[in-house]
Design a protein around this motif. Structure first.
Motif, PDB file in Angstrom:
ATOM      1  N   TRP A 198       0.817  -1.201   0.000  1.00 55.09           N
ATOM      2  CA  TRP A 198       0.000   0.000   0.000  1.00 55.09           C
ATOM      3  C   TRP A 198       0.856   1.259   0.000  1.00 55.09           C
ATOM      4  N   LYS A 199       2.035   1.194   0.597  1.00 50.50           N
ATOM      5  CA  LYS A 199       2.928   2.356   0.582  1.00 50.50           C
ATOM      6  C   LYS A 199       3.344   2.687  -0.846  1.00 50.50           C
ATOM      7  N   ALA A 200       3.778   1.658  -1.558  1.00 48.90           N
ATOM      8  CA  ALA A 200       4.199   1.877  -2.942  1.00 48.90           C
ATOM      9  C   ALA A 200       3.020   2.294  -3.816  1.00 48.90           C
ATOM     10  N   THR A 201       1.853   1.700  -3.549  1.00 49.82           N
ATOM     11  CA  THR A 201       0.659   2.061  -4.310  1.00 49.82           C
ATOM     12  C   THR A 201       0.314   3.532  -4.109  1.00 49.82           C
ATOM     13  N   ALA A 202       0.388   3.992  -2.863  1.00 52.29           N
ATOM     14  CA  ALA A 202       0.103   5.396  -2.570  1.00 52.29           C
ATOM     15  C   ALA A 202       1.080   6.311  -3.304  1.00 52.29           C
ATOM     16  N   ARG A 203       2.354   5.958  -3.299  1.00 55.66           N
ATOM     17  CA  ARG A 203       3.343   6.791  -3.991  1.00 55.66           C
ATOM     18  C   ARG A 203       3.045   6.874  -5.486  1.00 55.66           C
ATOM     19  N   LYS A 204       2.688   5.749  -6.074  1.00 55.33           N
ATOM     20  CA  LYS A 204       2.426   5.725  -7.520  1.00 55.33           C
ATOM     21  C   LYS A 204       1.183   6.543  -7.866  1.00 55.33           C
ATOM     22  N   ILE A 205       0.115   6.367  -7.088  1.00 59.19           N
ATOM     23  CA  ILE A 205      -1.125   7.088  -7.387  1.00 59.19           C
ATOM     24  C   ILE A 205      -0.948   8.585  -7.165  1.00 59.19           C
ATOM     25  N   CYS A 206      -0.177   8.969  -6.130  1.00 61.43           N
ATOM     26  CA  CYS A 206      -0.014  10.378  -5.799  1.00 61.43           C
ATOM     27  C   CYS A 206       0.971  11.092  -6.718  1.00 61.43           C
ATOM     28  N   SER A 207       1.742  10.354  -7.482  1.00 62.74           N
ATOM     29  CA  SER A 207       2.723  10.976  -8.367  1.00 62.74           C
ATOM     30  C   SER A 207       2.033  11.933  -9.333  1.00 62.74           C
ATOM     31  N   ARG A 208       2.546  13.172  -9.401  1.00 64.06           N
ATOM     32  CA  ARG A 208       1.923  14.182 -10.262  1.00 64.06           C
ATOM     33  C   ARG A 208       2.383  14.063 -11.708  1.00 64.06           C
ATOM     34  N   LEU A 255       4.386   7.557   3.346  1.00 69.09           N
ATOM     35  CA  LEU A 255       4.519   7.442   4.794  1.00 69.09           C
ATOM     36  C   LEU A 255       3.142   7.406   5.441  1.00 69.09           C
ATOM     37  N   LEU A 256       2.936   6.438   6.330  1.00 67.36           N
ATOM     38  CA  LEU A 256       1.659   6.283   7.020  1.00 67.36           C
ATOM     39  C   LEU A 256       1.522   7.335   8.109  1.00 67.36           C
ATOM     40  N   THR A 257       0.346   7.958   8.203  1.00 66.77           N
ATOM     41  CA  THR A 257       0.113   8.966   9.232  1.00 66.77           C
ATOM     42  C   THR A 257      -1.203   8.694   9.936  1.00 66.77           C
ATOM     43  N   ASP A 258      -1.263   9.031  11.226  1.00 60.46           N
ATOM     44  CA  ASP A 258      -2.466   8.785  12.018  1.00 60.46           C
ATOM     45  C   ASP A 258      -3.365  10.009  12.120  1.00 60.46           C
ATOM     46  N   GLU A 259      -2.804  11.200  11.994  1.00 62.59           N
ATOM     47  CA  GLU A 259      -3.569  12.405  12.265  1.00 62.59           C
ATOM     48  C   GLU A 259      -3.583  13.332  11.053  1.00 62.59           C
ATOM     49  N   ALA A 260      -3.933  12.799   9.917  1.00 60.64           N
ATOM     50  CA  ALA A 260      -4.029  13.603   8.697  1.00 60.64           C
ATOM     51  C   ALA A 260      -5.420  14.215   8.636  1.00 60.64           C
ATOM     52  N   ASP A 261      -5.573  15.370   9.277  1.00 53.43           N
ATOM     53  CA  ASP A 261      -6.902  15.953   9.434  1.00 53.43           C
ATOM     54  C   ASP A 261      -7.545  16.333   8.103  1.00 53.43           C
ATOM     55  N   ASP A 262      -6.743  16.856   7.162  1.00 51.43           N
ATOM     56  CA  ASP A 262      -7.289  17.198   5.849  1.00 51.43           C
ATOM     57  C   ASP A 262      -7.914  15.961   5.206  1.00 51.43           C
ATOM     58  N   ALA A 263      -7.150  14.874   5.202  1.00 45.15           N
ATOM     59  CA  ALA A 263      -7.619  13.630   4.610  1.00 45.15           C
ATOM     60  C   ALA A 263      -8.821  13.078   5.376  1.00 45.15           C
ATOM     61  N   LEU A 264      -8.811  13.243   6.692  1.00 53.91           N
ATOM     62  CA  LEU A 264      -9.897  12.716   7.519  1.00 53.91           C
ATOM     63  C   LEU A 264     -11.220  13.407   7.193  1.00 53.91           C
ATOM     64  N   LEU A 265     -11.180  14.714   6.967  1.00 50.61           N
ATOM     65  CA  LEU A 265     -12.411  15.428   6.610  1.00 50.61           C
ATOM     66  C   LEU A 265     -12.894  15.050   5.212  1.00 50.61           C
TER      67      LEU A 265
END
Length: 307
Positions: free
Chosen positions: A38-48, A74-84
């Motif tokens: 999932w880390k690598a997947t996130a990097r690939k999808i987020c690539s601009r 990088l995994l984060t627990d308190e990503a408030d922007d993403a959480l909303l």
């Protein structure tokens, strides 16, 4: 493996949301899904350049389990922007618990992330109490010496170094002039060489409306929320009422009328409420909602070496 996704944004930070509910149980049993990194997947999808382009990626389970990665994987627990943003999607897909939405973290099942539902497009999260970054004291409406006037090369500026989930240095330029934003960012990093401090320039345009610019956008999942609540609470110094913060975006020139005209779904602004009672409560809340940009599908090539 093909990922269906939604792209949402809040205050200019974009997030890719992948809902595991869109995968059948047969698909989840496939070896490539079980081996997915999932880390690598996130990097690939987020690539601009080679992906969809986003500040972070949200993997949402059908049981409201949530994994949030930034664009670096990088995994984060308190990503408030993403959480909303996730709250908006969870509400629309019926994943609510009365007047709130509860997310849980697969890597920390004992920790719950709560989002209050105020309306169909209005969600609230608690950001805790503000602290002085320099003196490490809790900030209250009666706190003194929060803002300091500093002169640098003939230019006056009002600054406040505050911690709220993250370390933020807020500047309110005076009429005698202003630094370029890059100069201010460089000064911030020199002043706090061992800390990851977010520089924010805030320009009050009314008693309860502030235009803010943070740098660099997307460096952290909580950047928009942390910066906005700090700007509003420290700048106004008032409790018991709501203030609004809007973030500057490329092409708007920082002009309030242009920003409001472009903010057709109210997703480019955040409302801030400081709830304070002496000896009882000192809590800052941020209210906002993610907005959909588009939906699509993204193909991830299987990585045999993935986790």
């Amino acid at each position: 493996m093909t990922f269906p996704f939604y792209k949402l944004q809040l205050a200019g930070n974009g997030f890719i949301l992948c809902d595991f509910l869109h995968f059948s149980e047969d698909e989840k049993d496939k070896p490539e899904f079980r081996r997915a990194d999932w880390k690598a997947t996130a990097r690939k999808i987020c690539s601009r350049r080679f992906g969809v382009g986003a500040s972070g990626c949200i993997f949402l389970g059908r049981d409201n389990s949530i994994q949030i990665y930034n664009s670096e994987g990088l995994l984060t627990d308190e990503a408030d922007d993403a959480l909303l943003c996730a709250a908006r999607y969870a509400f629309d897909s019926g994943r609510t618990d009365g007047k709130k939405i509860l997310f849980h973290l697969p890597h920390a099942p004992e920790k719950k992330l709560k989002v209050d539902i105020l309306g169909a497009n209005e969600f609230r999260i608690s950001c805790g109490a503000p602290f002085s970054l320099l003196k490490e004291n809790v900030i209250t409406p009666g706190s003194t010496e929060i803002n300091e006037i500093i002169e640098n090369e003939g230019i006056d500026g009002s600054y406040a170094a505050v911690h709220l989930r993250e370390d933020v240095l807020v500047s309110w330029p005076h009429k005698r002039g202003a630094f370029s934003f890059q100069d201010f960012a460089d000064l911030t990093h020199k002043a706090f060489p061992k800390k990851k401090v977010i520089p924010v320039v805030a320009n009050p345009i009314t008693d309860d409306t502030i235009i803010a610019k943070a740098f660099p956008r997307g460096m952290s999942g909580t950047c928009s929320v942390a910066a906005s609540v700090l700007c509003a609470s420290v700048c106004s110094g008032a409790t018991g009422h709501q203030s609004m913060v809007m973030f500057r975006q490329p092409g708007d020139g920082g002009l309030p009328d242009t920003m409001l005209e472009q903010d057709t779904d109210s997703s480019r602004r955040l409302a801030v409420f400081w709830d304070y009672n002496e000896n009882e409560k000192n809590e800052i809340y941020a209210v906002g909602s993610g907005a959909y940009i588009f939906e699509g599908k993204f193909d991830i090539q299987e990585n045999p070496g993935g986790a």
